[in-house]
Design a protein around this motif. Structure first.
Motif, PDB file in Angstrom:
ATOM      1  N   LEU A   5       0.837  -1.201   0.000  1.00  0.00           N
ATOM      2  CA  LEU A   5       0.000   0.000   0.000  1.00  0.00           C
ATOM      3  C   LEU A   5       0.872   1.251   0.000  1.00  0.00           C
ATOM      4  CD1 LEU A   5      -2.904   0.978   0.066  1.00  0.00           C
ATOM      5  CD2 LEU A   5      -2.831   0.889   2.559  1.00  0.00           C
ATOM      6  N   LYS A   6       1.951   1.206   0.767  1.00  0.00           N
ATOM      7  CA  LYS A   6       2.874   2.345   0.813  1.00  0.00           C
ATOM      8  C   LYS A   6       3.523   2.556  -0.554  1.00  0.00           C
ATOM      9  CE  LYS A   6       6.762   4.159   3.427  1.00  0.00           C
ATOM     10  NZ  LYS A   6       7.726   3.901   4.483  1.00  0.00           N
ATOM     11  N   ARG A   7       3.878   1.471  -1.203  1.00  0.00           N
ATOM     12  CA  ARG A   7       4.501   1.547  -2.525  1.00  0.00           C
ATOM     13  C   ARG A   7       3.532   2.140  -3.546  1.00  0.00           C
ATOM     14  NH1 ARG A   7       7.465  -3.504  -5.474  1.00  0.00           N
ATOM     15  NH2 ARG A   7       7.985  -2.405  -7.395  1.00  0.00           N
ATOM     16  N   GLU A   8       2.258   1.763  -3.482  1.00  0.00           N
ATOM     17  CA  GLU A   8       1.238   2.309  -4.382  1.00  0.00           C
ATOM     18  C   GLU A   8       1.087   3.818  -4.176  1.00  0.00           C
ATOM     19  OE1 GLU A   8      -2.467   0.233  -4.037  1.00  0.00           O
ATOM     20  OE2 GLU A   8      -1.602  -1.659  -4.680  1.00  0.00           O
ATOM     21  N   LYS A   9       1.109   4.272  -2.928  1.00  0.00           N
ATOM     22  CA  LYS A   9       0.989   5.701  -2.639  1.00  0.00           C
ATOM     23  C   LYS A   9       2.173   6.471  -3.224  1.00  0.00           C
ATOM     24  CE  LYS A   9      -1.781   5.468   1.557  1.00  0.00           C
ATOM     25  NZ  LYS A   9      -1.847   5.749   2.993  1.00  0.00           N
ATOM     26  N   ILE A  10       3.369   5.910  -3.114  1.00  0.00           N
ATOM     27  CA  ILE A  10       4.561   6.564  -3.666  1.00  0.00           C
ATOM     28  C   ILE A  10       4.443   6.663  -5.188  1.00  0.00           C
ATOM     29  CG2 ILE A  10       7.043   6.290  -4.037  1.00  0.00           C
ATOM     30  CD1 ILE A  10       7.196   5.131  -1.188  1.00  0.00           C
ATOM     31  N   ILE A  11       3.989   5.596  -5.835  1.00  0.00           N
ATOM     32  CA  ILE A  11       3.829   5.602  -7.287  1.00  0.00           C
ATOM     33  C   ILE A  11       2.781   6.640  -7.696  1.00  0.00           C
ATOM     34  CG2 ILE A  11       3.014   4.232  -9.262  1.00  0.00           C
ATOM     35  CD1 ILE A  11       4.412   1.814  -7.942  1.00  0.00           C
ATOM     36  N   ILE A  12       1.680   6.721  -6.966  1.00  0.00           N
ATOM     37  CA  ILE A  12       0.630   7.708  -7.274  1.00  0.00           C
ATOM     38  C   ILE A  12       1.179   9.125  -7.141  1.00  0.00           C
ATOM     39  CG2 ILE A  12      -1.566   8.679  -6.445  1.00  0.00           C
ATOM     40  CD1 ILE A  12      -2.432   5.768  -5.846  1.00  0.00           C
ATOM     41  N   VAL A  13       1.946   9.383  -6.088  1.00  0.00           N
ATOM     42  CA  VAL A  13       2.532  10.718  -5.898  1.00  0.00           C
ATOM     43  C   VAL A  13       3.488  11.053  -7.039  1.00  0.00           C
ATOM     44  CG1 VAL A  13       4.080  12.074  -4.424  1.00  0.00           C
ATOM     45  CG2 VAL A  13       2.219  10.756  -3.398  1.00  0.00           C
ATOM     46  N   ILE A  14       4.316  10.117  -7.433  1.00  0.00           N
ATOM     47  CA  ILE A  14       5.263  10.345  -8.535  1.00  0.00           C
ATOM     48  C   ILE A  14       4.505  10.639  -9.831  1.00  0.00           C
ATOM     49  CG2 ILE A  14       6.990   9.233 -10.013  1.00  0.00           C
ATOM     50  CD1 ILE A  14       8.024   7.812  -7.468  1.00  0.00           C
ATOM     51  N   VAL A  15       3.476   9.868 -10.119  1.00  0.00           N
ATOM     52  CA  VAL A  15       2.685  10.079 -11.332  1.00  0.00           C
ATOM     53  C   VAL A  15       2.015  11.451 -11.294  1.00  0.00           C
ATOM     54  CG1 VAL A  15       0.644   9.296 -12.606  1.00  0.00           C
ATOM     55  CG2 VAL A  15       2.342   7.635 -11.842  1.00  0.00           C
ATOM     56  N   LEU A  16       1.456  11.835 -10.155  1.00  0.00           N
ATOM     57  CA  LEU A  16       0.814  13.156 -10.029  1.00  0.00           C
ATOM     58  C   LEU A  16       1.821  14.287 -10.252  1.00  0.00           C
ATOM     59  CD1 LEU A  16      -1.665  12.660  -7.056  1.00  0.00           C
ATOM     60  CD2 LEU A  16      -2.232  13.085  -9.449  1.00  0.00           C
ATOM     61  N   VAL A  17       3.008  14.160  -9.690  1.00  0.00           N
ATOM     62  CA  VAL A  17       4.044  15.183  -9.874  1.00  0.00           C
ATOM     63  C   VAL A  17       4.423  15.282 -11.350  1.00  0.00           C
ATOM     64  CG1 VAL A  17       6.462  15.747  -9.379  1.00  0.00           C
ATOM     65  CG2 VAL A  17       4.933  15.073  -7.521  1.00  0.00           C
ATOM     66  N   LEU A  18       4.581  14.146 -12.019  1.00  0.00           N
ATOM     67  CA  LEU A  18       4.904  14.149 -13.453  1.00  0.00           C
ATOM     68  C   LEU A  18       3.791  14.789 -14.277  1.00  0.00           C
ATOM     69  CD1 LEU A  18       6.528  10.624 -13.891  1.00  0.00           C
ATOM     70  CD2 LEU A  18       7.656  12.840 -14.054  1.00  0.00           C
ATOM     71  N   VAL A  19       2.546  14.468 -13.980  1.00  0.00           N
ATOM     72  CA  VAL A  19       1.419  15.042 -14.720  1.00  0.00           C
ATOM     73  C   VAL A  19       1.355  16.553 -14.524  1.00  0.00           C
ATOM     74  CG1 VAL A  19      -1.117  15.142 -14.840  1.00  0.00           C
ATOM     75  CG2 VAL A  19       0.057  12.927 -14.787  1.00  0.00           C
ATOM     76  N   VAL A  20       1.506  17.019 -13.293  1.00  0.00           N
ATOM     77  CA  VAL A  20       1.492  18.458 -13.016  1.00  0.00           C
ATOM     78  C   VAL A  20       2.653  19.141 -13.728  1.00  0.00           C
ATOM     79  CG1 VAL A  20       1.770  20.196 -11.188  1.00  0.00           C
ATOM     80  CG2 VAL A  20       0.211  18.276 -10.849  1.00  0.00           C
ATOM     81  N   ILE A  22       4.206  18.186 -16.502  1.00  0.00           N
ATOM     82  CA  ILE A  22       3.932  18.199 -17.947  1.00  0.00           C
ATOM     83  C   ILE A  22       2.908  19.275 -18.287  1.00  0.00           C
ATOM     84  CG2 ILE A  22       2.865  16.859 -19.823  1.00  0.00           C
ATOM     85  CD1 ILE A  22       4.265  14.373 -18.551  1.00  0.00           C
ATOM     86  N   ILE A  23       1.869  19.395 -17.483  1.00  0.00           N
ATOM     87  CA  ILE A  23       0.854  20.429 -17.725  1.00  0.00           C
ATOM     88  C   ILE A  23       1.495  21.810 -17.629  1.00  0.00           C
ATOM     89  CG2 ILE A  23      -1.203  21.532 -16.746  1.00  0.00           C
ATOM     90  CD1 ILE A  23      -2.187  18.678 -16.059  1.00  0.00           C
ATOM     91  N   TYR A  24       2.318  22.044 -16.629  1.00  0.00           N
ATOM     92  CA  TYR A  24       2.976  23.353 -16.478  1.00  0.00           C
ATOM     93  C   TYR A  24       3.857  23.671 -17.685  1.00  0.00           C
ATOM     94  CZ  TYR A  24       6.143  27.000 -14.976  1.00  0.00           C
ATOM     95  OH  TYR A  24       6.878  28.144 -14.926  1.00  0.00           O
ATOM     96  N   LEU A  25       4.701  22.719 -18.059  1.00  0.00           N
ATOM     97  CA  LEU A  25       5.636  22.961 -19.158  1.00  0.00           C
ATOM     98  C   LEU A  25       4.937  23.185 -20.494  1.00  0.00           C
ATOM     99  CD1 LEU A  25       8.476  20.432 -18.302  1.00  0.00           C
ATOM    100  CD2 LEU A  25       8.546  22.924 -18.094  1.00  0.00           C
TER     101      LEU A  25
END
Length: 107
Positions: A5-20, A22-25
């Motif tokens: 569960l902790k690993r899934e949360k880390i992956i979700i956070v990483i994906v969210l940071v990447l998406v944000v 990409i949207i900014y750039l």
């Protein structure tokens, strides 16, 4: 079980940071464009150590007036009102800065 569960949360956070990121750039970051065109200097302005020229592209159908910052006083001094030049300038957001006086245009 708790480790998965902790690993899934880390992956979700990483994906969210990447998406944000990409949207900014791609959408929110001010675009930078470089233009080389004819430019007629209508007015020269300065205040303290800041210099600008105001004018337009005489060949454009839209006589859109531009205010261009000139960072080097020598360039600003070289430019004369009511003269047309070939200039290169960079637009970033609402800021427009002269980068080069290519030549004086033939009239």
């Amino acid at each position: 079980m708790g480790g998965g569960l902790k690993r899934e949360k880390i992956i979700i956070v990483i994906v969210l940071v990447l998406v944000v990121g990409i949207i900014y750039l791609n959408y929110l970051k001010p675009k930078t464009t470089s233009t080389t065109s004819a430019f007629t200097v209508v007015q020269k302005q300065h205040e303290n150590d800041s210099y600008w020229i105001v004018g337009n592209n005489p060949n454009s159908k839209q006589k859109k007036s531009l205010k261009i910052e000139v960072k080097e006083k020598e360039q600003w001094t070289q430019l004369k009102e009511k003269k047309t030049y070939i200039l290169t300038y960079v637009e970033k957001g609402n800021d427009i800065t002269l980068t080069e006086i290519v030549s004086e245009a033939e009239e």
